[in-house]
Design a protein around this motif. Structure first.
Motif, mmCIF file in Angstrom:
data_model
loop_
_atom_site.group_PDB
_atom_site.id
_atom_site.type_symbol
_atom_site.label_atom_id
_atom_site.label_comp_id
_atom_site.label_asym_id
_atom_site.label_seq_id
_atom_site.Cartn_x
_atom_site.Cartn_y
_atom_site.Cartn_z
ATOM 1 N N SER A 149 16.962 20.687 -9.645
ATOM 2 C CA SER A 149 15.681 20.435 -10.304
ATOM 3 C C SER A 149 14.941 21.751 -10.492
ATOM 4 N N ALA A 154 8.005 16.913 -3.971
ATOM 5 C CA ALA A 154 8.678 15.626 -3.848
ATOM 6 C C ALA A 154 8.403 15.050 -2.475
ATOM 7 N N TRP A 181 15.300 21.245 -5.682
ATOM 8 C CA TRP A 181 16.137 20.245 -5.036
ATOM 9 C C TRP A 181 17.512 20.195 -5.694
ATOM 10 N N ASN A 183 21.296 18.689 -6.456
ATOM 11 C CA ASN A 183 22.137 17.496 -6.522
ATOM 12 C C ASN A 183 23.560 17.903 -6.161
ATOM 13 N N GLU A 202 14.074 10.566 -4.945
ATOM 14 C CA GLU A 202 14.186 11.017 -6.333
ATOM 15 C C GLU A 202 13.166 10.359 -7.248
ATOM 16 N N GLU A 206 11.423 14.844 -10.879
ATOM 17 C CA GLU A 206 12.515 14.814 -11.867
ATOM 18 C C GLU A 206 13.704 15.570 -11.267
ATOM 19 N N PRO A 207 14.773 14.850 -10.883
ATOM 20 C CA PRO A 207 15.847 15.491 -10.115
ATOM 21 C C PRO A 207 16.792 16.407 -10.895
ATOM 22 N N ALA A 219 21.684 12.970 -11.144
ATOM 23 C CA ALA A 219 20.945 12.746 -9.907
ATOM 24 C C ALA A 219 21.846 12.019 -8.908
ATOM 25 N N HIS A 224 20.004 10.657 -1.129
ATOM 26 C CA HIS A 224 20.064 12.074 -1.507
ATOM 27 C C HIS A 224 19.729 12.940 -0.295
#
Length: 270
Positions: A149, A154, A181, A183, A202, A206-207, A219, A224
């Motif tokens: 991201s 978050a 962040w 993924n 998430e 917005e991941p 994502a 996660h």
């Protein structure tokens, strides 16, 4: 007069040679033993993409020496793995992407042997990028990089079973935090030997940033993980998504998270 000048010159030359000789003897007697080597080695070499703040992060990490109670040394030279890693308790991988482009087979084996003898690894952010060619490292890390991201706030969730771990102790069950962040290719939840410390929600950011939306970025969904532990094969492995840059670390929680991770990897935390 000329003879006297020659004698003066020869005397000066002799004195200079004696001075050089004394300096060389002092150099040879200098303490080059491992007693001057610390307990934590931050390695910031990169085999692929290099984050612009990598050098600054190494400096920030080195200044944690007082907090962790151990001397922290810094290197970007793969040769140091062959020559001095054995003297350290912890290896911090500061965004060290694609390690197979840095370490030859012998150096990889040196790290494996050191880890299996009780060494601890702390991996920050991009240290899990393009590592699949090194099967052993991929197995202790648990996954690789898919996308990330932007730097965003978050909601982070503490795993109830791990709330008393020193790297997250004292945090609320859910708290807000800002970072880039990542993924991953898969979740390490329920993988043998892995313990998830933190997950990110998430739904609160917005991941996948725009750069990756057209490049297969995806994502991870409800599960996660963003920080975890892995104890196996004799050593200790810690990973956190924090550390893309100093903003995500230079906070009260960020300092606690990393200092306690280093202590845990060195088996000194309580």
């Amino acid at each position: 007069m000329r003879a006297r000048a020659i004698l003066i010159f020869l005397a000066f030359l002799l004195s200079f040679e004696q001075l050089v000789s004394a300096h060389e003897k002092a150099e040879n007697k200098a303490d080059r033993s491992p007693t001057s080597i610390g307990s934590v080695l931050v390695f910031a070499g990169t085999g692929w993409y290099r984050h612009p703040e990598t050098a600054a992060l190494s400096g920030w990490l080195a200044r944690l020496s007082h907090d962790v109670g151990m001397q922290i040394d810094v290197s970007e030279n793969p040769k140091d793995i062959s020559t001095i890693l054995e003297h350290y308790d912890v290896l911090v991988l500061n965004n060290s992407t694609e390690l197979t482009n840095l370490f030859d087979q012998q150096q990889q084996q040196t790290i494996q042997n050191w880890y299996q003898s009780g060494g601890g690894i702390v991996a920050l952010h991009a240290a899990l990028v393009r590592q699949t060619e090194w099967e052993w490292f991929s197995e202790i890390a648990g996954c690789d990089f898919n996308s990330d991201s932007e730097f965003l706030k978050a909601t982070v969730m503490v795993d109830p079973a791990m709330k008393d771990h020193p790297t997250i102790r004292g945090q609320a069950d859910r708290f807000e935090y800002s970072a880039d962040w990542t993924n991953h290719t898969r979740s390490v939840t329920d993988a043998p030997g892995f313990k998830v410390l933190l997950r990110v929600d998430e739904k609160t950011y917005e991941p996948v940033r725009e750069h990756f939306k057209t490049r297969g970025g995806r994502a991870m969904g409800e599960d996660h993980p963003v920080a975890w532990l892995h104890e196996n094969r004799g050593g200790r492995f810690f990973y956190t998504e924090l550390g893309h840059d100093i903003r995500s670390l230079d906070t009260p929680f960020g300092r606690q998270h990393i200092t306690e991770a280093i202590k845990w990897a060195a088996a000194t935390s309580k």
